[in-house]
Design a protein around this motif. Structure first.
Motif, PDB file in Angstrom:
ATOM      1  N   UNK A   1       0.653  -1.344   0.407  1.00  0.00           N
ATOM      2  CA  UNK A   1      -0.291   0.406   0.149  1.00  0.00           C
ATOM      3  C   UNK A   1       0.566   1.288  -0.693  1.00  0.00           C
TER       4      UNK A   1
ATOM      5  N   UNK B   1       7.331  -6.108   3.508  1.00  0.00           N
ATOM      6  CA  UNK B   1       6.762  -7.336   3.259  1.00  0.00           C
ATOM      7  C   UNK B   1       5.680  -7.540   4.860  1.00  0.00           C
ATOM      8  N   UNK B   2       6.046  -7.203   5.300  1.00  0.00           N
ATOM      9  CA  UNK B   2       5.795  -8.115   6.984  1.00  0.00           C
ATOM     10  C   UNK B   2       4.694  -6.742   7.371  1.00  0.00           C
ATOM     11  N   UNK B   3       4.214  -5.430   6.532  1.00  0.00           N
ATOM     12  CA  UNK B   3       3.111  -4.940   6.758  1.00  0.00           C
ATOM     13  C   UNK B   3       2.520  -4.899   6.131  1.00  0.00           C
ATOM     14  N   UNK B   4       2.777  -6.420   5.558  1.00  0.00           N
ATOM     15  CA  UNK B   4       0.921  -7.229   4.612  1.00  0.00           C
ATOM     16  C   UNK B   4       0.840  -6.313   3.416  1.00  0.00           C
ATOM     17  N   UNK B   5      -0.029  -5.831   2.656  1.00  0.00           N
ATOM     18  CA  UNK B   5      -0.683  -5.090   1.594  1.00  0.00           C
ATOM     19  C   UNK B   5      -1.757  -5.660   0.365  1.00  0.00           C
ATOM     20  N   UNK B   6      -1.957  -5.016  -0.460  1.00  0.00           N
ATOM     21  CA  UNK B   6      -3.003  -5.185  -1.436  1.00  0.00           C
ATOM     22  C   UNK B   6      -3.091  -6.709  -1.534  1.00  0.00           C
ATOM     23  N   UNK B   7      -2.093  -7.114  -2.427  1.00  0.00           N
ATOM     24  CA  UNK B   7      -1.520  -8.773  -2.603  1.00  0.00           C
ATOM     25  C   UNK B   7      -0.405  -8.385  -1.508  1.00  0.00           C
ATOM     26  N   UNK B   8      -0.483 -10.053  -0.938  1.00  0.00           N
ATOM     27  CA  UNK B   8       0.564 -10.199   0.175  1.00  0.00           C
ATOM     28  C   UNK B   8       0.252 -11.910  -0.680  1.00  0.00           C
ATOM     29  N   UNK B   9      -0.197 -12.099  -1.312  1.00  0.00           N
ATOM     30  CA  UNK B   9      -0.103 -13.935  -1.750  1.00  0.00           C
ATOM     31  C   UNK B   9       0.544 -14.993  -1.489  1.00  0.00           C
TER      32      UNK B   9
ATOM     33  N   UNK C   1      -1.231  -9.699  12.566  1.00  0.00           N
ATOM     34  CA  UNK C   1      -0.604  -9.530  10.727  1.00  0.00           C
ATOM     35  C   UNK C   1      -1.453 -10.794  10.067  1.00  0.00           C
TER      36      UNK C   1
ATOM     37  N   UNK D   1      -4.730  -9.060   9.472  1.00  0.00           N
ATOM     38  CA  UNK D   1      -4.872  -8.128   8.592  1.00  0.00           C
ATOM     39  C   UNK D   1      -4.595  -8.365   7.227  1.00  0.00           C
TER      40      UNK D   1
ATOM     41  N   UNK E   1      -7.319  -7.793   4.345  1.00  0.00           N
ATOM     42  CA  UNK E   1      -6.803  -7.193   2.910  1.00  0.00           C
ATOM     43  C   UNK E   1      -7.602  -8.194   1.639  1.00  0.00           C
TER      44      UNK E   1
END
Lengths: 175, 455
Positions: free
Chosen positions: A50, A65-73, B340, B343, B347
């Motif tokens: 994001x 990557x620890x922050x996640x994201x719109x895709x975190x697949x 985590x 989240x 999302x």
């Protein structure tokens, strides 16, 4: 970083470019499962962070990557998304929308590991839906490719979409 | 002034399609709703340190929310008092001042005009700097860490504005260490009227099985039976619909808080571990709400899915477009690993590329766009589902419907929409505080849920 890496030779760079062209064709022809099964590594991390607009002087760390994201697949997450499209019950895709991927600025670099390549590329994704609904999304990708025989598999992909507010109703497509 | 009675038929649960399209309706909403309601600004966890700020909107007004040196929170309009330029273009950060890029006027973290370039040379020290601070949002207050602002000094205090909705939200906002929003929000656009997603989140249990058929089928678990409305649970026992004084409301499905997560094991475990605390502090009923899944709305434009851990605000951008901001909602006592994991799953379902989010956007846009047609706009929309079942419940506050799949909270949303759109002032609204249920449903209306005595 890239400056110190060894640029791939003509033949290898050509193979990578063709790999990306084939990938784009799979996307454009909705052959998502074929893409997944032939081009994506089982251990993939497919990541679209994001974006946030911060002051230049902001001292907070860059997104990881620890922050996640719109895709975190991972592979299973991608498979889940593709299976959903295959149910025939995604009403917004009926009639199907149109999508076109243009891939450019491909730079291929060797890494310390013979099997791994660092690759940079840019994309322009054009989407056209219903009668006159269209969006253009432009960004870049940083990939880690694994060499497998004459071809490759995507082990890591970081997608950078060049906008803060996503000027589209969703990003449910692969970049 | 728009004739609201021509737009809303409360008795029959009908709205004119003009409410999604007409500019004059929108203009009146901006003035009378966004100008007089408490609006969600941010969560205190987003600006923990002195000097931290977050920029947002109230209606279409740009707003800076800032943590002060004494720890308090202020909000002011993000527009220079000299020539109107926006003074802060960052989404968030930490700063001592907001410096206008036009002529360099500099405002403190408290919004005071601190420095004017060449003040002595060009203003001859005659500029009244105190009168040129960034205008403050009239009221700013905090409900369990959720920061709200309101431009109307006459509006009731935040706790009263949230009213019975806060009683319900306390089941998770005042347990498990309290709730918080994590990460920077995702932002996207939808070409729809702001009320389409607001009404959908507040009360639409009906669309779940059909709109989200594909995703539910793939997620599996207890909700997969709903996919395509294939196999319906017993409707009188599946959950409830609730609406409250100021239009806030929600639908709840009992016991299935986690059901849209693909891998809910750790979340279920957290809920089971904390459930005794909830029951002890808040009683049996709120324990039941605690483990449910809520689709919820805070009037006017803030929505959340408790259970799916998604918190949204729909910023209006004219009558036909919104900006969607999405956070992840968690409880503070969850471990960092669980936060985590939640989240990621939140999302994945209701983020910008979400497996359920993408189903809704298309519907919301065309619910708006079809009203471009003159004949279409003369038509009406129906939200009469389960009308006969709306009423009081002996143990639960607000108005409850007959079942989770109903349109009670839709009707409650438009009931208050109509009231605040018509009222000349908060004094007018207050006149209905004691009688709103009687006036709306009659003195003897009993919720269909209570009538069946399923409690």
């Amino acid at each position: 970083m890239a400056d110190q890496e060894e640029l791939a030779g003509l033949e290898l760079a050509y193979q990578v470019e063709q790999f990306y062209n084939r990938e784009a064709r799979f996307m454009n022809q909705r052959q998502h499962r074929q893409w997944l099964e032939t081009m994506v590594h089982q251990d993939i991390h497919y990541w679209l962070p994001i974006n946030e607009n911060r002051f230049a002087k902001d001292r907070r760390p860059e997104v990881t990557p620890e922050d996640g994201g719109i895709y975190d697949d991972n592979y299973g997450d991608l498979e889940f998304r593709i299976s959903r499209l295959e149910t025939g019950q995604v009403w917004m895709e009926d009639p199907p929308s149109r999508i076109r991927h243009l891939i450019s600025n491909v730079e291929v670099y060797h890494t310390d590991d013979d099997k791994l390549l660092n690759v940079y590329s840019n994309f322009h994704v054009y989407r056209n839906r219903r009668q006159r609904d269209e969006t253009n999304l432009i960004g870049g990708r940083v990939d880690l490719l694994v060499r497998e025989g004459d071809s490759f598999k995507i082990l890591k992909r970081r997608i950078n979409l060049d906008m803060r507010v996503v000027l589209d109703k969703n990003l449910y497509f692969f970049m | 002034m728009v004739n609201v009675d021509n737009l809303i038929d409360l008795e029959n649960g009908i709205q004119s399609k003009k409410v999604f399209w007409d500019q004059e309706v929108y203009d009146q909403e901006i003035e009378r709703i966004f100008g007089r309601s408490w609006l969600f600004l941010t969560h205190e966890s987003q600006i923990p340190e002195p000097g931290d700020f977050f920029t947002t909107y109230m209606g279409e007004d740009p707003i800076i929310v800032a943590r002060q040196m004494d720890g308090s929170i202020k909000a002011f309009i993000n527009s220079c008092t000299h020539r109107g330029n926006q003074v802060c273009h960052a989404d968030s950060g930490n700063t001592r001042s907001f410096n206008c890029s036009y002529h360099g006027w500099s405002f403190g973290i408290d919004g005071e005009l601190a420095m004017v370039p060449l003040e002595a040379e060009v203003y001859f020290n005659k500029l009244d700097k105190a009168a040129h601070r960034l205008p403050e949002v009239t009221q700013v207050d905090n409900y369990r860490g959720f920061i709200f602002g309101c431009f109307d000094a006459e509006a009731p205090p935040l706790q009263e504005w949230l009213g019975d909705m806060a009683w319900y939200m306390d089941s998770w906002a005042d347990t498990g260490g309290g709730a918080e929003l994590i990460g920077t929000p995702m932002k996207t656009i939808l070409k729809c009227n702001w009320k389409v997603p607001s009404e959908n989140f507040i009360g639409d249990g009906y669309h779940v099985g059909w709109t989200h058929s594909a995703a539910l089928q793939m997620i599996g678990g207890p909700l997969s039976a709903l996919s395509g409305n294939g196999e319906l649970p017993p409707m009188d026992d599946v959950g409830a619909q609730i609406t409250t004084r100021h239009g806030h409301g929600f639908g709840v499905i009992w016991e299935l808080g986690h059901a849209i997560h693909r891998d809910p094991g750790d979340y279920i475990q957290f809920q089971q571990q904390t459930l005794p605390e909830v029951i002890e502090k808040k009683g049996e009923w709120r324990g039941k709400f605690y483990t449910g899944h809520w689709n919820s709305g805070l009037f006017p434009n803030c929505s959340f899915l408790y259970g799916t851990n998604t918190f949204k605000i729909w910023h209006p951008k004219g009558p036909h477009e919104i900006e969607v901001w999405t956070w992840t909602l968690v409880q503070k006592n969850m471990s960092p690993e669980l936060k985590r994991e939640i989240k990621k799953q939140a999302i994945q379902t209701f983020g910008t590329a979400g497996t359920l989010e993408s189903d809704d956007g298309e519907n919301m846009e065309t619910c708006t766009r079809t009203n471009r047609g003159f004949q279409t706009r003369r038509g009406t929309m129906n939200s009469s589902m389960g009308m006969d079942g709306d009423g009081r419940h002996p143990e639960l506050p607000g108005v409850l419907g007959a079942s989770f799949i109903g349109e009670t909270s839709y009707r409650g949303f438009y009931r208050f929409w109509s009231e605040i759109m018509k009222a000349d002032s908060w004094a007018d609204i207050h006149k209905n505080d004691e009688t709103w249920i009687d006036n709306w449903l009659g003195k003897d209306a009993v919720s269909g849920m209570a009538a069946r005595n399923i409690a």
